[in-house]
Design a protein around this motif. Structure first.
Motif, PDB file in Angstrom:
ATOM      1  N   GLU A 124      65.711  27.340  24.119  1.00 29.43           N
ATOM      2  CA  GLU A 124      65.441  25.905  24.111  1.00 29.43           C
ATOM      3  C   GLU A 124      66.186  25.280  22.947  1.00 29.43           C
ATOM      4  O   GLU A 124      66.361  25.900  21.893  1.00 29.43           O
ATOM      5  N   ASN A 125      66.643  24.057  23.154  1.00 29.49           N
ATOM      6  CA  ASN A 125      67.304  23.326  22.075  1.00 29.49           C
ATOM      7  C   ASN A 125      66.341  23.116  20.911  1.00 29.49           C
ATOM      8  O   ASN A 125      65.162  22.805  21.107  1.00 29.49           O
ATOM      9  N   ASN A 126      66.827  23.298  19.695  1.00 28.85           N
ATOM     10  CA  ASN A 126      65.941  23.222  18.532  1.00 28.85           C
ATOM     11  C   ASN A 126      65.337  21.836  18.332  1.00 28.85           C
ATOM     12  O   ASN A 126      64.187  21.710  17.885  1.00 28.85           O
ATOM     13  N   VAL A 127      66.071  20.797  18.669  1.00 32.79           N
ATOM     14  CA  VAL A 127      65.541  19.440  18.517  1.00 32.79           C
ATOM     15  C   VAL A 127      64.424  19.191  19.522  1.00 32.79           C
ATOM     16  O   VAL A 127      63.416  18.547  19.209  1.00 32.79           O
ATOM     17  N   ASN A 128      64.568  19.703  20.747  1.00 30.94           N
ATOM     18  CA  ASN A 128      63.496  19.578  21.729  1.00 30.94           C
ATOM     19  C   ASN A 128      62.231  20.283  21.252  1.00 30.94           C
ATOM     20  O   ASN A 128      61.117  19.787  21.440  1.00 30.94           O
ATOM     21  N   CYS A 129      62.390  21.453  20.638  1.00 29.11           N
ATOM     22  CA  CYS A 129      61.228  22.175  20.102  1.00 29.11           C
ATOM     23  C   CYS A 129      60.534  21.357  19.023  1.00 29.11           C
ATOM     24  O   CYS A 129      59.302  21.241  19.011  1.00 29.11           O
ATOM     25  N   ALA A 130      61.312  20.787  18.118  1.00 30.90           N
ATOM     26  CA  ALA A 130      60.721  19.991  17.047  1.00 30.90           C
ATOM     27  C   ALA A 130      60.022  18.747  17.606  1.00 30.90           C
ATOM     28  O   ALA A 130      58.960  18.349  17.108  1.00 30.90           O
ATOM     29  N   ALA A 131      60.602  18.148  18.649  1.00 29.10           N
ATOM     30  CA  ALA A 131      59.969  16.982  19.275  1.00 29.10           C
ATOM     31  C   ALA A 131      58.617  17.359  19.877  1.00 29.10           C
ATOM     32  O   ALA A 131      57.638  16.610  19.756  1.00 29.10           O
ATOM     33  N   LEU A 132      58.543  18.520  20.521  1.00 34.39           N
ATOM     34  CA  LEU A 132      57.272  18.992  21.071  1.00 34.39           C
ATOM     35  C   LEU A 132      56.232  19.173  19.970  1.00 34.39           C
ATOM     36  O   LEU A 132      55.052  18.829  20.142  1.00 34.39           O
ATOM     37  N   ALA A 133      56.655  19.728  18.852  1.00 38.05           N
ATOM     38  CA  ALA A 133      55.729  19.934  17.745  1.00 38.05           C
ATOM     39  C   ALA A 133      55.215  18.603  17.208  1.00 38.05           C
ATOM     40  O   ALA A 133      54.018  18.456  16.921  1.00 38.05           O
ATOM     41  N   GLU A 134      56.093  17.616  17.072  1.00 39.44           N
ATOM     42  CA  GLU A 134      55.654  16.304  16.597  1.00 39.44           C
ATOM     43  C   GLU A 134      54.704  15.650  17.600  1.00 39.44           C
ATOM     44  O   GLU A 134      53.751  14.960  17.213  1.00 39.44           O
ATOM     45  N   LEU A 135      54.929  15.873  18.884  1.00 40.98           N
ATOM     46  CA  LEU A 135      54.073  15.317  19.932  1.00 40.98           C
ATOM     47  C   LEU A 135      52.652  15.852  19.822  1.00 40.98           C
ATOM     48  O   LEU A 135      51.679  15.109  19.906  1.00 40.98           O
ATOM     49  N   HIS A 136      52.523  17.151  19.633  1.00 42.70           N
ATOM     50  CA  HIS A 136      51.208  17.785  19.677  1.00 42.70           C
ATOM     51  C   HIS A 136      50.536  17.915  18.312  1.00 42.70           C
ATOM     52  O   HIS A 136      49.308  17.896  18.217  1.00 42.70           O
ATOM     53  N   GLU A 137      51.347  18.072  17.250  1.00 40.28           N
ATOM     54  CA  GLU A 137      50.762  18.383  15.951  1.00 40.28           C
ATOM     55  C   GLU A 137      51.286  17.524  14.811  1.00 40.28           C
ATOM     56  O   GLU A 137      50.859  17.705  13.669  1.00 40.28           O
ATOM     57  N   GLY A 138      52.200  16.615  15.088  1.00 36.97           N
ATOM     58  CA  GLY A 138      52.864  15.898  14.010  1.00 36.97           C
ATOM     59  C   GLY A 138      52.732  14.397  14.068  1.00 36.97           C
ATOM     60  O   GLY A 138      51.695  13.839  14.435  1.00 36.97           O
ATOM     61  N   ALA A 139      53.813  13.712  13.744  1.00 35.78           N
ATOM     62  CA  ALA A 139      53.798  12.269  13.550  1.00 35.78           C
ATOM     63  C   ALA A 139      53.668  11.479  14.842  1.00 35.78           C
ATOM     64  O   ALA A 139      53.402  10.275  14.801  1.00 35.78           O
ATOM     65  N   ALA A 140      53.853  12.118  16.000  1.00 33.07           N
ATOM     66  CA  ALA A 140      53.795  11.406  17.279  1.00 33.07           C
ATOM     67  C   ALA A 140      52.521  11.696  18.062  1.00 33.07           C
ATOM     68  O   ALA A 140      52.444  11.373  19.249  1.00 33.07           O
ATOM     69  N   ARG A 141      51.525  12.306  17.424  1.00 36.02           N
ATOM     70  CA  ARG A 141      50.263  12.544  18.129  1.00 36.02           C
ATOM     71  C   ARG A 141      49.679  11.227  18.628  1.00 36.02           C
ATOM     72  O   ARG A 141      49.628  10.242  17.899  1.00 36.02           O
ATOM     73  N   GLY A 142      49.250  11.230  19.874  1.00 40.82           N
ATOM     74  CA  GLY A 142      48.704  10.022  20.471  1.00 40.82           C
ATOM     75  C   GLY A 142      49.755   9.131  21.103  1.00 40.82           C
ATOM     76  O   GLY A 142      49.412   8.101  21.704  1.00 40.82           O
ATOM     77  N   ARG A 143      51.029   9.510  21.022  1.00 41.02           N
ATOM     78  CA  ARG A 143      52.122   8.734  21.630  1.00 41.02           C
ATOM     79  C   ARG A 143      52.780   9.604  22.684  1.00 41.02           C
ATOM     80  O   ARG A 143      53.208  10.724  22.386  1.00 41.02           O
ATOM     81  N   ASP A 144      52.899   9.128  23.895  1.00 37.61           N
ATOM     82  CA  ASP A 144      53.493   9.968  24.929  1.00 37.61           C
ATOM     83  C   ASP A 144      54.959   9.654  25.180  1.00 37.61           C
ATOM     84  O   ASP A 144      55.620  10.335  25.965  1.00 37.61           O
ATOM     85  N   THR A 145      55.498   8.644  24.487  1.00 39.69           N
ATOM     86  CA  THR A 145      56.913   8.304  24.610  1.00 39.69           C
ATOM     87  C   THR A 145      57.465   8.008  23.215  1.00 39.69           C
ATOM     88  O   THR A 145      56.932   7.153  22.502  1.00 39.69           O
ATOM     89  N   PHE A 146      58.515   8.741  22.827  1.00 34.17           N
ATOM     90  CA  PHE A 146      59.131   8.510  21.517  1.00 34.17           C
ATOM     91  C   PHE A 146      60.461   9.263  21.464  1.00 34.17           C
ATOM     92  O   PHE A 146      60.782  10.073  22.332  1.00 34.17           O
ATOM     93  N   GLY A 147      61.213   8.998  20.419  1.00 32.50           N
ATOM     94  CA  GLY A 147      62.443   9.736  20.147  1.00 32.50           C
ATOM     95  C   GLY A 147      62.330  10.458  18.822  1.00 32.50           C
ATOM     96  O   GLY A 147      61.843   9.884  17.835  1.00 32.50           O
ATOM     97  N   TYR A 148      62.730  11.718  18.800  1.00 35.10           N
ATOM     98  CA  TYR A 148      62.757  12.490  17.553  1.00 35.10           C
ATOM     99  C   TYR A 148      64.219  12.608  17.147  1.00 35.10           C
ATOM    100  O   TYR A 148      65.019  13.271  17.820  1.00 35.10           O
ATOM    101  N   LEU A 149      64.591  11.948  16.068  1.00 34.22           N
ATOM    102  CA  LEU A 149      65.985  11.895  15.626  1.00 34.22           C
ATOM    103  C   LEU A 149      66.169  12.836  14.447  1.00 34.22           C
ATOM    104  O   LEU A 149      65.607  12.613  13.372  1.00 34.22           O
TER     105      LEU A 149
END
Length: 373
Positions: free
Chosen positions: A171-196
Motif C-alpha cells: 500500500e502507498n505510504n501516504v494512503n496508510c497515514a491517511a487511514l491512521a489519521e481517519l481512525h486515530e488522528g486529526a481527522a477522527r469524526g471526518r469522513d472526507t479529507f485530504g492528507y498532504l
C-alpha cells in the motif's frame, strides 16, 4: 482450515471487539444465540477463540467472555520510509505484540527482529508493506511489487526476511497515514479529507466517504506528477513539483538565502524550523516561503476535491510553524478549508499499515468476510 459461515462471521466480530460474551457476539453478528454457541464451540476447537474470563450480567448471572485463541495468529506491518524502516506486529484484534525501527538499508534485520518477538507458534496471517510508490501486479509468483525503482530494491531486500507463503500486500505510504489519521488522528469524526504529506517527497492521501481513493492505477494522490513549473516560458519537468517542495530543495533554498551575519546555515529541516521557532529572521523568511508553496499545493487539491479538511503530515509538513502560512495562502486562492497538523507524526504510516494488516489477516482466516479498513 475450513470454517462454517457462522464461525467465520463470529470470528470477524470477535476480532473487531477484542473480547465479547455470546450475547454480544450474537448482536454483533446478527445471528441467533444457539447459532453463536455452535460457532464459538467450533472456533474454540480450532484454537481461534478462547474463554478469557466471566462478566456479571444485570440479573446477577455470569457470562463467559471470549477472546481470540492462540491459533488466530498475528500480522506484520512494515513502513519502508525514505530513511527509516518502522515495523509493528499485531494480533488480529489489534493488540500490539512487537515493534521496531532502523535505517532503510537495515529493513530486513528490523523485520526479522520483530518476527522473533511474536508469540512462538503463532501463524503469520498477512503482511502489509507501506512504500513511497504506486504498486503493481507482476512480481514473480503473481505477487505485488512497487511499480518503479523508488522502492523496488529495498522491498526485494526486505522480502527475504518474510516467511514463505504468507500473503504480502503493498500500500502507498501516504494512503496508510491517511487511514491512521481517519481512525486515530486529526481527522477522527471526518469522513472526507485530504492528507498532504510534505517531507523528502510529497503525496496526497484522499479519503472520501470514509474510504481511501486509490484510483485506476493505484496512483490517486500522486501530486508529485502535477505539472511544474507551468508557465509560458518553462516546460514542466517529470516530478518537478516534488523536487521543488521536497526537504532537500527546502535546505538548498535556505543555503542560497543565508548570509554570513545569519550564523551557521542549518543542515537539516529540523534545525531550520528550530531557528524559525526562535525568531531567526532568515529562517522565518525561508519557512514562510515554503509554507506559501505548500499552501498553493493545498489550494490545487482543494480545487479538485473540496475536502473540507487538509491534514498536513510528513517530516516537514507536520511542523505547526507551517500552519499560518498554508492557511493564509489557501484562503487567498480557494474557498474556506480547515487545515490542521497531523496528530500522529511519523508513526502514522505504520499505524495505518497495521490497521490494514489486521483487516487482511482476518480475511485470511475467514476466507473473505470483509472487515472495514
Amino acid at each position: 482450515m475450513y470454517l462454517s459461515e457462522s464461525a467465520r462471521t463470529v470470528f470477524a466480530v470477535l476480532a473487531a471487539t477484542c473480547t465479547a460474551t455470546r450475547p454480544q457476539l450474537a448482536a454483533g453478528a446478527g445471528l441467533s444465540k444457539p447459532t453463536v454457541s455452535s460457532a464459538v464451540a467450533e472456533l474454540e476447537a480450532a484454537g481461534l477463540a478462547a474463554c478469557s474470563g466471566t462478566a456479571s450480567g444485570g440479573t446477577g448471572r455470569s457470562a463467559a467472555v471470549y477472546g481470540l485463541g492462540p491459533a488466530a495468529g498475528a500480522v506484520l506491518a512494515v513502513d519502508l520510509g525514505p530513511s527509516r524502516t518502522r515495523v509493528r506486529g499485531c494480533a488480529l484484534d489489534g493488540t500490539l505484540l512487537a515493534e521496531g525501527a532502523g535505517s532503510r538499508p537495515d529493513a530486513a534485520a528490523v523485520v526479522s527482529e520483530a518476527l522473533a518477538e511474536l508469540p512462538p507458534g503463532a501463524p503469520l496471517r498477512a503482511v502489509v508493506v507501506a512504500v513511497g510508490d504506486v504498486t503493481t501486479r507482476g512480481r514473480e509468483g503473481g505477487g505485488e511489487r512497487p511499480a518503479t525503482a523508488k522502492a523496488g530494491p529495498v522491498f526485494d531486500a526486505m522480502s527475504v526476511a518474510l516467511p514463505p507463503g504468507v500473503p504480502v500486500h503493498l500500500e502507498n505510504n501516504v494512503n496508510c497515514a491517511a487511514l491512521a489519521e481517519l481512525h486515530e488522528g486529526a481527522a477522527r469524526g471526518r469522513d472526507t479529507f485530504g492528507y498532504l504529506r510534505i517531507g523528502v517527497g510529497i503525496g496526497l492521501g484522499v479519503v472520501i466517504g470514509g474510504q481511501v481513493l486509490r484510483g485506476a492505477n493505484h496512483a490517486a494522490g500522486e501530486v508529485a506528477r502535477l505539472p511544474y513549473p507551468w508557465d509560458a516560458d518553462r516546460e514542466p519537468r517529470h516530478e518537478g513539483l516534488e523536487a521543488h517542495l521536497g526537504a532537500g530543495s527546502l535546505l538548498r533554498r535556505a543555503a542560497g538565502a543565508w548570509q554570513d551575519a545569519d550564523g551557521p546555515c542549518p543542515s537539516t529541516a529540523e534545525r531550520l524550523f528550530a531557528l524559525a521557532d526562535e525568531g531567526h529572521p532568515r529562517a522565518c523568511e525561508v519557512v514562510g516561503r515554503h509554507a506559501a508553496d505548500v499552501g498553493r499545493l493545498a489550494a490545487a487539491a482543494t480545487a479538485v476535491l473540496d475536502p473540507g479538511l487538509i491534514v498536513l503530515g510528513g517530516a516537514v509538513g507536520s511542523n505547526p510553524q507551517l500552519l499560518p502560512g498554508v492557511r493564509a495562502e489557501l484562503a487567498r486562492l480557494s474557498w474556506p478549508t480547515e487545515v490542521v497538523s497531523s496528530a500522529l507524526g511519523e508513526s502514522g504510516t505504520v499505524v495505518g499499515a497495521s490497521r490494514l494488516a489486521v483487516a487482511r489477516g482476518i480475511q485470511t482466516v475467514t476466507g473473505g468476510v470483509r472487515v472495514e479498513d
